[in-house]
Motif scaffolding. Structure first.
Motif, PDB file in Angstrom:
ATOM      1  N   SER A   1      48.438  30.817  34.520  1.00 28.24           N
ATOM      2  CA  SER A   1      48.155  32.249  34.629  1.00 28.24           C
ATOM      3  C   SER A   1      49.329  33.110  34.185  1.00 28.24           C
ATOM      4  O   SER A   1      49.141  34.231  33.709  1.00 28.24           O
ATOM      5  CB  SER A   1      47.769  32.601  36.067  1.00 28.24           C
ATOM      6  N   LYS A   2      50.544  32.604  34.319  1.00 22.98           N
ATOM      7  CA  LYS A   2      51.738  33.347  33.901  1.00 22.98           C
ATOM      8  C   LYS A   2      52.250  32.908  32.539  1.00 22.98           C
ATOM      9  O   LYS A   2      53.132  33.557  31.965  1.00 22.98           O
ATOM     10  CB  LYS A   2      52.847  33.181  34.946  1.00 22.98           C
TER      11      LYS A   2
ATOM     12  N   PHE B   1      54.423  30.224  27.072  1.00 24.54           N
ATOM     13  CA  PHE B   1      53.313  30.071  26.141  1.00 24.54           C
ATOM     14  C   PHE B   1      52.294  31.146  26.481  1.00 24.54           C
ATOM     15  O   PHE B   1      52.384  31.769  27.556  1.00 24.54           O
ATOM     16  CB  PHE B   1      52.705  28.666  26.244  1.00 24.54           C
ATOM     17  N   PRO B   2      51.328  31.437  25.608  1.00 21.60           N
ATOM     18  CA  PRO B   2      50.333  32.473  25.917  1.00 21.60           C
ATOM     19  C   PRO B   2      49.581  32.164  27.212  1.00 21.60           C
ATOM     20  O   PRO B   2      48.989  31.098  27.359  1.00 21.60           O
ATOM     21  CB  PRO B   2      49.395  32.431  24.698  1.00 21.60           C
ATOM     22  N   ALA B   3      49.642  33.103  28.136  1.00 23.53           N
ATOM     23  CA  ALA B   3      48.999  32.902  29.444  1.00 23.53           C
ATOM     24  C   ALA B   3      47.482  32.870  29.304  1.00 23.53           C
ATOM     25  O   ALA B   3      46.907  33.445  28.376  1.00 23.53           O
ATOM     26  CB  ALA B   3      49.419  34.005  30.403  1.00 23.53           C
TER      27      ALA B   3
ATOM     28  N   ASN C   1      52.661  26.514  19.751  1.00 21.43           N
ATOM     29  CA  ASN C   1      53.228  27.062  20.992  1.00 21.43           C
ATOM     30  C   ASN C   1      54.225  26.064  21.580  1.00 21.43           C
ATOM     31  O   ASN C   1      53.979  25.440  22.606  1.00 21.43           O
ATOM     32  CB  ASN C   1      52.128  27.348  22.021  1.00 21.43           C
ATOM     33  N   GLN C   2      55.363  25.890  20.925  1.00 20.75           N
ATOM     34  CA  GLN C   2      56.344  24.901  21.371  1.00 20.75           C
ATOM     35  C   GLN C   2      57.123  25.411  22.578  1.00 20.75           C
ATOM     36  O   GLN C   2      57.619  26.532  22.585  1.00 20.75           O
ATOM     37  CB  GLN C   2      57.322  24.560  20.243  1.00 20.75           C
TER      38      GLN C   2
ATOM     39  N   VAL D   1      42.177  23.398  34.221  1.00 22.30           N
ATOM     40  CA  VAL D   1      43.056  24.387  34.839  1.00 22.30           C
ATOM     41  C   VAL D   1      42.700  24.635  36.300  1.00 22.30           C
ATOM     42  O   VAL D   1      43.573  24.770  37.154  1.00 22.30           O
ATOM     43  CB  VAL D   1      43.016  25.704  34.034  1.00 22.30           C
ATOM     44  N   GLU D   2      41.392  24.693  36.619  1.00 17.95           N
ATOM     45  CA  GLU D   2      40.984  25.029  37.991  1.00 17.95           C
ATOM     46  C   GLU D   2      41.282  23.917  38.985  1.00 17.95           C
ATOM     47  O   GLU D   2      41.505  24.172  40.159  1.00 17.95           O
ATOM     48  CB  GLU D   2      39.482  25.355  38.039  1.00 17.95           C
ATOM     49  N   THR D   3      41.287  22.668  38.525  1.00 16.80           N
ATOM     50  CA  THR D   3      41.477  21.542  39.445  1.00 16.80           C
ATOM     51  C   THR D   3      42.794  20.795  39.223  1.00 16.80           C
ATOM     52  O   THR D   3      43.224  20.056  40.096  1.00 16.80           O
ATOM     53  CB  THR D   3      40.329  20.527  39.295  1.00 16.80           C
TER      54      THR D   3
END
Length: 234
Positions: A106-107, A166-168, A131-132, A33-35
């Motif tokens: 993040s969102k 999807f869940p942030a 989480n489709q 996620v960070e890169t």
């Protein structure tokens, strides 16, 4: 610090009640996620009713090139994935798809674009299998309909900027290297002060011309800069 990872899963499947029903392929892409970089990929191929893996011995009929991902300045990640799964019978054309995703971890939002055949069913999940964020279910077409649906380069169904969620993820910004160092406190030399008047909470400060000392164990180390003693906190 543990890297924050995000899985993207793309499945192709023939619905029950149809010939060769079941999973045809599941392609899992793990992103940092960070890169925005690709951490790893995993490919699972289903089996036919004959117990044969859904893979053709001919190289041109099977293909899962390495996905392409990139972190953008706004923190979103772009991901492009292409897949081709051939049937073991070889008489049918292959299952083809290409998906282009813009993911905002993040969102918890994603834009899905791309194209695929009209057969079989396709789905995309992010984070967890349930989480489709995209789903296409095929119709019961019969053998002739399946042939027509699979023929071509996977451009029967076109998708453009389908928004889903999807869940942030809770993303904690990483500190820069210089932010991890203790910040010095600066005390003026000269004179003396009791602990009560010391805004830094030391037990006491006494000083003379270069004989300043800091009591109370508040400093890990001290050094002079001109007429100022620099106290690095413990």
């Amino acid at each position: 610090m543990t890297d924050l990872l995000l899985d993207v899963m793309i499945r192709t499947e023939i619905e029950s009640g149809n010939p060769q029903a079941g999973l045809k392929s599941e392609h899992t892409i793990t992103l940092e996620v960070e890169t925005g970089k690709l951490r790893k990929t995993k490919l699972e191929l289903g089996k036919s009713d004959f117990g044969i893996f859904e893979a053709s011995p001919f190289k041109f009929q099977n293909g899962f090139p390495e996905p392409v991902s990139k972190l953008r300045g706004d923190g979103t990640i772009t991901l492009s994935v292409t897949g081709t799964t051939a049937t073991p019978a070889l008489i049918f054309p292959s299952i083809d798809y290409r998906f282009d995703l813009v993911i905002d971890p993040s969102k918890g939002s994603v834009l899905v674009s791309g194209n695929h055949d009209a057969y079989p069913s396709y789905s995309i999940s992010i984070g967890k299998p349930d989480n489709q964020v995209y789903e296409f279910k095929h119709e019961n077409l019969g053998l002739g309909g399946v042939w027509r649906a699979l023929h071509g380069d996977g451009d029967d169904v076109k998708i453009e900027n389908i928004k889903s969620s999807f869940p942030a993820l809770e993303i904690v910004p990483q500190m820069k290297k210089d932010e991890t160092k203790p910040r010095p406190k600066r005390l003026k030399a000269g004179g003396s002060s009791g602990g009560g008047g010391n805004p830094f909470g030391f037990g006491g400060i006494s000083g003379g011309s270069r004989g300043i000392s800091v009591g109370g164990g508040g400093c890990r180390s001290t050094h002079w800069e001109g007429n100022t003693v620099v106290c690095t906190m413990a």
